[in-house]
Design a protein around this motif. Structure first.
Motif, PDB file in Angstrom:
ATOM      1  N   TRP A 197       4.828   2.068  14.442  1.00 11.55           N
ATOM      2  CA  TRP A 197       3.484   2.663  14.426  1.00 11.55           C
ATOM      3  C   TRP A 197       3.298   3.586  13.224  1.00 11.55           C
ATOM      4  CZ3 TRP A 197       2.531   7.860  14.258  1.00 11.55           C
ATOM      5  CH2 TRP A 197       3.623   8.692  14.509  1.00 11.55           C
ATOM      6  N   LEU A 198       4.421   4.149  12.732  1.00  9.52           N
ATOM      7  CA  LEU A 198       4.332   5.097  11.630  1.00  9.52           C
ATOM      8  C   LEU A 198       3.753   4.433  10.382  1.00  9.52           C
ATOM      9  CD1 LEU A 198       4.981   7.900  10.463  1.00  9.52           C
ATOM     10  CD2 LEU A 198       7.283   7.084   9.961  1.00  9.52           C
ATOM     11  N   LEU A 199       4.112   3.170  10.150  1.00  9.33           N
ATOM     12  CA  LEU A 199       3.597   2.467   8.988  1.00  9.33           C
ATOM     13  C   LEU A 199       2.098   2.253   9.100  1.00  9.33           C
ATOM     14  CD1 LEU A 199       6.410  -0.210   8.586  1.00  9.33           C
ATOM     15  CD2 LEU A 199       6.330   2.121   7.739  1.00  9.33           C
ATOM     16  N   GLU A 200       1.646   1.839  10.280  1.00 14.29           N
ATOM     17  CA  GLU A 200       0.213   1.633  10.482  1.00 14.29           C
ATOM     18  C   GLU A 200      -0.553   2.944  10.309  1.00 14.29           C
ATOM     19  OE1 GLU A 200      -0.327  -0.119  14.264  1.00 14.29           O
ATOM     20  OE2 GLU A 200       0.989  -1.837  13.881  1.00 14.29           O
ATOM     21  N   TRP A 201      -0.012   4.034  10.854  1.00 14.83           N
ATOM     22  CA  TRP A 201      -0.689   5.335  10.745  1.00 14.83           C
ATOM     23  C   TRP A 201      -0.748   5.790   9.288  1.00 14.83           C
ATOM     24  CZ3 TRP A 201       1.486   9.930   8.971  1.00 14.83           C
ATOM     25  CH2 TRP A 201       0.668  11.061   9.074  1.00 14.83           C
ATOM     26  N   GLN A 242       8.571   5.381   0.787  1.00 15.44           N
ATOM     27  CA  GLN A 242       9.160   4.177   0.214  1.00 15.44           C
ATOM     28  C   GLN A 242      10.659   4.307  -0.029  1.00 15.44           C
ATOM     29  OE1 GLN A 242       6.954   6.141  -1.132  1.00 15.44           O
ATOM     30  NE2 GLN A 242       7.348   6.573  -3.298  1.00 15.44           N
ATOM     31  N   HIS A 243      11.215   5.534   0.007  1.00 18.32           N
ATOM     32  CA  HIS A 243      12.641   5.728  -0.250  1.00 18.32           C
ATOM     33  C   HIS A 243      13.482   5.791   1.029  1.00 18.32           C
ATOM     34  CE1 HIS A 243      11.436   6.300  -4.297  1.00 18.32           C
ATOM     35  NE2 HIS A 243      10.955   7.527  -4.141  1.00 18.32           N
ATOM     36  N   GLN A 244      12.845   5.756   2.180  1.00 16.05           N
ATOM     37  CA  GLN A 244      13.582   5.968   3.421  1.00 16.05           C
ATOM     38  C   GLN A 244      14.355   4.721   3.853  1.00 16.05           C
ATOM     39  OE1 GLN A 244      13.733   9.114   4.205  1.00 16.05           O
ATOM     40  NE2 GLN A 244      12.275   9.319   2.490  1.00 16.05           N
ATOM     41  N   GLN A 245      15.402   4.970   4.650  1.00 10.31           N
ATOM     42  CA  GLN A 245      16.251   3.893   5.147  1.00 10.31           C
ATOM     43  C   GLN A 245      16.307   3.938   6.670  1.00 10.31           C
ATOM     44  OE1 GLN A 245      19.937   4.790   3.010  1.00 10.31           O
ATOM     45  NE2 GLN A 245      19.477   3.187   1.532  1.00 10.31           N
ATOM     46  N   CYS A 246      16.757   2.836   7.246  1.00  8.63           N
ATOM     47  CA  CYS A 246      16.966   2.801   8.695  1.00  8.63           C
ATOM     48  C   CYS A 246      18.335   2.191   8.985  1.00  8.63           C
ATOM     49  CB  CYS A 246      15.849   2.025   9.395  1.00  8.63           C
ATOM     50  SG  CYS A 246      15.745   0.278   8.945  1.00  8.63           S
ATOM     51  N   ILE A 247      18.858   2.512  10.177  1.00  8.01           N
ATOM     52  CA  ILE A 247      20.215   2.091  10.566  1.00  8.01           C
ATOM     53  C   ILE A 247      20.117   0.860  11.456  1.00  8.01           C
ATOM     54  CG2 ILE A 247      22.386   2.832  11.594  1.00  8.01           C
ATOM     55  CD1 ILE A 247      21.530   4.461   9.166  1.00  8.01           C
ATOM     56  N   MET A 263      11.333  -2.941   8.763  1.00  8.04           N
ATOM     57  CA  MET A 263      10.365  -2.843   9.846  1.00  8.04           C
ATOM     58  C   MET A 263       9.345  -3.975   9.788  1.00  8.04           C
ATOM     59  SD  MET A 263      11.369  -0.380  11.646  1.00  8.04           S
ATOM     60  CE  MET A 263       9.967  -0.193  12.711  1.00  8.04           C
ATOM     61  N   GLU A 264       8.995  -4.405   8.600  1.00 10.90           N
ATOM     62  CA  GLU A 264       8.030  -5.495   8.462  1.00 10.90           C
ATOM     63  C   GLU A 264       8.599  -6.796   9.027  1.00 10.90           C
ATOM     64  OE1 GLU A 264       5.636  -7.862   4.922  1.00 10.90           O
ATOM     65  OE2 GLU A 264       6.857  -6.118   4.464  1.00 10.90           O
ATOM     66  N   LYS A 265       9.900  -7.009   8.820  1.00 10.78           N
ATOM     67  CA  LYS A 265      10.515  -8.230   9.308  1.00 10.78           C
ATOM     68  C   LYS A 265      10.743  -8.201  10.821  1.00 10.78           C
ATOM     69  CE  LYS A 265      12.910  -9.184   4.966  1.00 10.78           C
ATOM     70  NZ  LYS A 265      14.231  -9.306   4.298  1.00 10.78           N
ATOM     71  N   LEU A 266      11.141  -7.021  11.326  1.00 12.13           N
ATOM     72  CA  LEU A 266      11.524  -6.942  12.734  1.00 12.13           C
ATOM     73  C   LEU A 266      10.337  -6.845  13.678  1.00 12.13           C
ATOM     74  CD1 LEU A 266      14.586  -4.499  12.660  1.00 12.13           C
ATOM     75  CD2 LEU A 266      14.615  -6.979  12.916  1.00 12.13           C
ATOM     76  N   ALA A 299       0.817  -1.216   0.000  1.00 13.64           N
ATOM     77  CA  ALA A 299       0.000   0.000   0.000  1.00 13.64           C
ATOM     78  C   ALA A 299       0.848   1.263   0.000  1.00 13.64           C
ATOM     79  CB  ALA A 299      -0.944  -0.008   1.199  1.00 13.64           C
ATOM     80  N   LEU A 300       1.954   1.255   0.767  1.00 12.29           N
ATOM     81  CA  LEU A 300       2.766   2.463   0.887  1.00 12.29           C
ATOM     82  C   LEU A 300       3.611   2.692  -0.360  1.00 12.29           C
ATOM     83  CD1 LEU A 300       3.936   2.291   4.578  1.00 12.29           C
ATOM     84  CD2 LEU A 300       2.494   4.015   3.563  1.00 12.29           C
TER      85      LEU A 300
END
Length: 964
Positions: free
Chosen positions: A705-709, A722-727, A739-742, A33-34
Motif C-alpha cells: 500500500w505504501l507504493l500506491e500512497w 528508490q534506494h530501499q531494500q526488503c528482506i 514489491m511490484e513482482k510479488l 514515477a517513484l
C-alpha cells in the motif's frame, strides 16, 4: 467495397496502435514515477533534521530550501516547488542548458556542484531576477575546461555574491561579468591563472558595487600592472578603486611589481600568501593605507626579511590588524616590534614556528586589544610577569592549540580589560590558586579539551562577569562545592568529563542557579547521581545536555525542570528512582535521546506526557521489550518533527500516530525489517516529508500500500524510496522492483488496465477528432455516393437499352469537363487566366466547375464538393502553399484522390502555380505520393512557354489517355 473496407480497417488499425502506444507509455510512466524523484523541498525549521542529500551549506532565513541530485535539468528540476528560495544541486550533467532555472523566479540562493559540467549555455540563469547568491563548483581536483557562452550571467542584476570554483580562467570570455551590476563579493577558487592581471582584466566597470575580491588556490605567482591590451576599456578599471577587501590565499606569490596594486585606492583589508618576496614590495605596490593585513608563508630572519621590516610596513600602512599564519621566525622580541606603530589593535601569529619568543615582545604596543598566539607550540605564557607590572588594554587573548600545562597565579593580572581568554586544546593540568585574578571583565573563558582534574572553590572566584565557561573534554576527578557561586551572569556552561565524580550536587555548585543561564551541558560519564536541589530556575528557557552511560537524577525540583525547553540525552539509562526521568521535564519543546539498545531496556512510554513537545529525535533506543510503541507518541498534538533512528521497531501503525496532528517531518532509519501498516499516514494531516534513511522492509504485500500512497500523494515527499531494500529468504532485494513482482495481482492489473484504457480512449478521441475528422468525412461521402450510383444505375437499366443507357448515363453524369480545386487566394489567376483560356478561347471549348460560380446555393459545402467532383471528367488542382494550408482544399484533394483510386481512371491533373520543395510536400503524404507517381504541370514564368502550357492542359482535360 473492398477499398472502403481497406480504408476503414486502416483507420481503425491506426487508432488501435495509437491507443496501445499511449497505454504502454502510461504504464511505463506509472512504474517509474517513484524512482524519478530527484529533488526534495523543505522549510527552514526542518533544516537540521531532514538529512543532507547533496553537499551544500544553506544560509538562514532563506527558506523554503531545496536539494536535487539530477542528471537532466529540464526534467528533474520540474519536481522543485516554484516558491523555493534556496536550491542546492549536485549534477552529473555535462551541460547547464539555457533557461534551466527560469521557472524558479523566487530563487535567491543557488549552489551547483557539477564535476562533469563542461559547458554553460547563454541564458542558463535567465529568469532568476531575485537571485543574490550564486556558487558554481566545477571540479574538486583541478581546473576544468568549461565553455561559458556569453552572456551567461545576463539578467542577474541582483546577484551580490558569486563564487566560481574549479574553472580554468583562460576559457572565461572577457564580457562574462558585464551584466553583474549588483555584485558585491566575488570568490574565485582554483582557477589556474598565474597573473593577477588576467583576472582583473575580465571585470567590467559596470560592477561598481564590487567591494570584496577573493582568490584561493589559483596558482597566482605574480602581481603586475600590465594593463588590459585585449580589451577596449582603459586601464586602470575604475571598478577596482571601490574594492575594500582583497584576499589572495594559497598562492605562492613571488613577484609584486611596483604600483601593481595602486588601482585599489580604497583597500582596507589585504590578504597575501607568498614566498621569498621582500616585504617592501608591498609598500611599493602602491598601497598607502590598509586597516588589516594578513600574510602567510613568509620567513623572517636576520639574513632575509626580519620582523623590524614588517613593523616598518605596519607603521607605514597605519595598520590596525596584522595576522601572520604559516610563518617562520628566528626571534620575536620587544626590540623587533618597537617600530610597529601606535595604531595596531590586533596581532595574530598562528600556525607558525618561533625559535625564540620573548614574553615582552608585545608590551611596546600600547593600543593592542587582541593578541592571538595559536598553534605555535607555546609551553609557557608569562606575559604579565615580563611586563613589570604595567596594565595593558587587551580585550582578547587567544592561546588555543599550544602546549601550556599550568595556569599560574596572577598569570593574567596585567590584563584587567580582558573579555575573552581562549585556552582550549592545550595540555593544562593545573589551575593554580588565583589563576584568573584581576579579570573582572572576562566574559568568555575556554578551557575545553585540556587535562584539568580538579575544579577548586576559588578557581573562578574573581570572574563575576563570566558569561561563557567551557570545561568539557577534561577528565575531572573532583569538583569542590561553591565553585560557580559567583557566576551570576553565566549563560553557557559545559562541564565534564566527570569520570570519578559519582555525585554531582548542582545546588552546592551554584548556591542558586544563574538566572541568565541558556545552556548547561554535563558529561557525567558513568553512573553519576545528579542532585538538582533547591537551586531555583533561570528567567528564560534553556538547553540541558546530559551525557553519560548511566544518568540518574536523584531528586525532583519542579522550578528547574519546568524551565528546560530543550533536553539532549546521550547514554544508556536515564532514571529518576526507577523511572524514566524525561516526563518530569513537563514543558519540553525539543527532546533528543541517544541510547544504546544492546545494553539496557527502558520504558519510554512517558514521552507521551510531554504535551508541548514540538521536536522528538530518538536514536539507538530499544522499543522491543519494555516499551509499548502503540502509546509512546500519544498526546503529542504539537509535535512537528519525529526522527526514529534504529529504535528496534517491528511495525508502525495508524494507532501509534493517531494524535500527531501537527507532524510535518517523519524520518525513519531501521536496521531490522520494518512493516508500515496500511493507512498509517492517513491520520497525519500536516505531514509534508517522509525521509527513509534506511528501512529494510519485509518483502511482504502488507507494505504494498505504501507504493500506491506515495504515488497518489500530492502534498507529501517520500525521500529515498528508490534506494530501499526488503528482506526475502535471507537476501536483500530492491524494494520497489520486488514489491511490484510479488504483490501485483491479476485483479489489480485489470483494474489498472481498465482505468488506463478509459483515460487513453478519452485522450485519443480528442486527438482523432483533430487528425481523422476529414478522412472520415471523405469516407462517408464516398460510401454514400457509391450507394447512390449503384442504385441509380439499376433503375436506369430497367428503363433503357444497354448502348443508349451507357451513352445517356455518361452524358447525364458528366456535367463538366473539369472541376477546378483552388484556394480563394488564387482566385484572380483562375478567373483571369485559367477560365478565359479554356472556356472562351481555343478548341474544344471546355466546361469548368468553379466553386465561386457553379456551386448550388443553399446546399451544404461538402455536398457541393462531392457532387461537383463526381459530375466532372477531370479534377484540376491549382497547387500553392496557401492551397496546402486550406482545410477545404485538402478535402477536395482527398475526394479526388479517392475517386482516382476507386475508378482506376485518370481524373486528377496537378498544376504547380509556384515552386514547392519536396521537403514542404513531405508533410502531405498523399499528395507527395501522387507527385512521385504522376506527371504534373508547372506554371511557366517565361510567357513564350505559356502557349504550350495551355495547349497541353486543354488536350489532357479532353483526352481519354491516363497520363499527361
Amino acid at each position: 467495397l473492398l477499398l472502403i473496407k481497406s480504408n476503414s480497417l486502416q483507420c481503425f488499425t491506426s487508432m488501435r496502435l495509437l491507443l496501445c502506444l499511449l497505454l504502454l507509455l502510461s504504464i511505463f510512466s506509472d512504474v517509474t514515477a517513484l524512482i524519478s524523484k530527484q529533488c526534495i523541498t523543505f522549510e527552514e525549521h526542518l533544516l537540521s533534521d531532514i538529512g543532507r542529500t547533496v553537499p551544500c551549506t544553506h544560509l538562514p532565513e532563506l527558506g523554503p530550501y531545496g536539494e536535487c541530485n539530477i542528471n537532466d535539468f529540464q526534467t528533474d528540476l520540474s519536481e522543485v516547488q516554484q516558491e523555493i528560495r534556496s536550491l542546492c544541486i549536485f549534477t552529473h550533467a555535462k551541460v547547464i542548458p539555457a533557461n534551466a532555472f527560469s521557472r524558479l523566479t523566487t530563487l535567491q540562493f543557488l549552489y551547483i556542484t557539477g564535476h562533469q559540467v563542461r559547458r554553460v549555455h547563454s541564458g542558463a540563469f535567465s529568469g532568476l531576477l531575485n537571485l543574490k547568491y550564486l556558487h558554481v563548483y566545477f571540479n574538486d581536483s583541478g581546473c576544468s575546461s568549461v565553455i561559458m557562452d556569453t552572456p551567461v550571467f545576463a539578467g542577474l542584476d541582483h546577484v551580490e555574491q558569486l563564487s566560481l570554483e574549479g574553472l580554468r580562467w583562460s576559457g572565461v570570455p572577457n564580457t562574462t561579468f558585464d551584466h553583474l551590476v549588483g555584485l558585491v563579493r566575488l570568490v574565485l577558487d582554483t582557477i589556474c591563472v598565474q597573473e593577477l592581471g588576467e583576472v582583473l582584466c575580465r571585470f567590467s566597470n559596470d560592477t561598481f558595487h564590487l567591494k570584496h575580491l577573493t582568490l584561493k588556490n589559483s596558482g597566482i605567482t605574480s602581481i603586475r600592472s600590465t594593463g588590459c591590451p585585449s580589451r577596449s576599456k582603459a586601464w586602470p578599471l575604475t571598478v577596482l578603486a571601490e574594492v575594500q577587501t582583497l584576499e589572495i590565499t594559497g598562492d605562492p606569490i613571488r613577484i609584486i611589481a611596483t604600483n601593481s596594486l595602486a588601482v585599489f585606492r580604497n583597500l582596507s583589508s589585504l590578504t597575501l600568501s607568498f614566498y621569498g618576496v621582500w616585504l617592501g614590495s608591498i609598500w611599493e605596490s602602491g598601497i598607502r593605507k590598509v586597516s588589516k593585513l594578513e600574510l602567510s608563508g613568509i620567513t623572517l630572519n636576520e639574513y632575509h626579511t626580519n620582523f623590524k621590516d614588517l613593523c616598518h610596513l605596519v607603521s607605514q600602512l597605519r595598520l590596525q590588524s596584522l595576522e601572520l599564519t604559516h610563518v617562520t621566525l628566528d626571534t620575536l622580541s620587544k626590540e623587533d616590534i618597537d617600530n610597529c606603530g601606535t595604531e595596531l589593535k590586533k596581532l595574530s601569529v598562528c600556525n607558525s614556528k618561533i625559535q625564540h619568543l620573548d614574553p615582552r615582545f608585545w608590551t611596546s604596543i600600547a593600543g593592542l586589544q587582541i593578541l592571538n598566539m595559536a598553534h605555535i607550540e607555546l609551553t609557557t605564557a608569562p606575559f604579565c610577569f615580563a611586563g613589570n607590572g604595567t596594565m595593558w588594554n587587551l580585550t582578547t587573548l587567544g592561546l588555543w592549540h599550544n602546549r601550556l600545562t599550568v595556569v599560574k597565579t596572577n598569570q593574567f593580572i596585567c590584563m584587567p580589560l580582558l573579555e575573552q581568554l581562549l585556552l582550549n586544546d592545550n595540555w593544562i593540568k593545573i589551575l593554580e590558586p588565583a589563576a584568573f585574578t584581576g579579570l573582572f571583565h572576562l566574559k568568555v573563558l575556554k578551557l575545553n579539551s585540556n587535562r584539568i582534574k580538579v575544579l577548586a572553590v576559588n578557581d573562578f572566584d574573581s570572574l563575576r562577569a563570566l558569561e561563557i565557561l567551557l570545561i568539557d573534554n577534561n577528565v575531572i576527578e573532583n569538583i569542590e562545592h561553591g565553585v560557580f557561586r559567583n557566576q551570576d551572569e553565566l549563560r553557557e556552561l559545559t562541564l565534564g568529563r566527570l569520570e570519578y565524580v559519582y555525585t554531582l550536587h548542582l545546588s552546592v555548585l551554584f548556591y542558586g542557579f544563574p538566572e541568565k543561564m541558556q545552556r548547561l551541558c554535563i558529561d557525567a560519564h558513568y553512573g553519576t547521581n545528579i542532585y538538582i536541589g533547591s537551586i531555583g530556575q533561570p528567567n528564560s528557557s534553556f538547553i540541558l545536555e546530559l551525557n553519560g552511560d548511566i544518568l540518574i537524577i536523584s531528586d525532583y525540583s519542579s522550578p528547574f525542570f519546568e524551565s528546560v525547553r530543550e533536553l539532549k540525552l546521550n547514554g544508556s539509562l536515564f532514571l529518576f528512582k526507577l523511572y524514566f526521568f524525561v516526563p518530569y521535564f513537563s514543558n519540553l519543546e525539543s527532546l533528543e535521546v541517544l541510547g544504546n539498545p544492546e545494553k539496557v531496556y527502558i520504558n519510554y512510554n512517558g514521552i507521551s506526557k510531554l504535551r508541548y513537545l514540538k521536536r522528538l529525535k530518538l536514536i539507538n533506543l530499544n522499543f522491543s521489550n519494555h516499551t509499548n510503541p502503540d502509546i509512546t507518541f500519544w498526546n503529542l498534538k504539537l509535535l512537528r518533527i519525529l526522527v526514529l533512528y534504529n529504535c528496534r521497531l517491528s511495525f508502525l501503525t495508524k494507532r501509534m500516530f493517531r494524535d500527531l496532528q501537527s507532524l510535518e517531518l517523519l524520518r525513519l532509519h531501521s536496521v531490522s525489517p520494518l512493516i508500515l501498516h496500511d493507512g498509517m499516514f492517513d491520520v497525519l494531516p500536516a505531514l509534508r516529508e517522509v525521509v527513509l534513511d534506511r528501512v529494510d522492509f519485509r518483502c511482504d504485500c502488507e507494505n504494498g500500500w505504501l507504493l500506491e500512497w506515495a504515488e497518489s500523494s500530492r502534498q507529501v515527499q517520500v525521500i529515498y524510496m528508490q534506494h530501499q531494500q526488503c528482506i526475502l529468504q535471507y537476501e536483500k532485494w530492491n524494494f520497489l522492483a520486488t514489491m511490484e513482482k510479488l504483490c501485483q495481482t491479476g485483479m489489480q492489473y485489470l483494474c489498472y488496465l481498465g482505468t488506463a484504457s478509459t483515460i487513453t480512449l478519452l485522450v485519443s478521441a480528442s486527438v482523432s477528432y483533430r487528425f481523422a475528422y476529414w478522412p472520415c468525412v471523405v469516407l462517408f461521402f464516398r460510401l454514400r455516393g457509391y450507394v447512390e450510383r449503384k442504385i441509380g444505375r439499376r433503375i436506369r437499366k430497367r428503363r433503357r437499352p444497354r448502348q443508349e443507357e451507357d451513352y445517356l448515363e455518361e452524358e447525364a453524369e458528366m456535367k463538366y469537363d473539369a472541376f477546378v480545386s483552388f484556394s480563394s487566394h488564387d482566385e484572380a489567376w483562375v478567373f483571369g487566366e485559367l477560365a478565359p483560356r479554356l472556356e472562351e478561347q481555343g478548341q474544344p471549348r471546355l466546361r469548368l466547375c468553379l466553386h465561386n460560380r457553379d456551386f448550388e446555393v443553399g446546399k451544404g459545402i461538402v455536398d457541393n464538393i462531392a457532387e461537383s467532383i463526381y459530375s466532372s471528367r477531370r479534377t484540376v488542382c491549382v497547387l500553392t502553399r496557401r492551397y496546402l494550408r486550406s482545410d477545404w482544399c485538402g478535402l477536395e484533394m482527398r475526394m479526388a484522390t479517392h475517386r482516382l483510386l476507386e475508378e482506376q481512371k485518370h481524373r486528377l491533373i496537378l498544376i504547380f502555380l509556384e515552386h514547392i520543395s519536396p521537403f514542404e510536400l513531405s508533410a502531405f503524404h498523399r499528395l507527395s505520393k501522387l507527385v512521385k507517381s504522376h506527371t504534373y504541370l508547372d506554371w511557366p514564368q517565361d510567357e513564350s512557354e505559356r502557349i504550350h502550357f495551355w495547349e497541353r492542359l486543354r488536350r489532357n482535360i479532353a483526352a481519354e489517355g491516363r497520363d499527361i
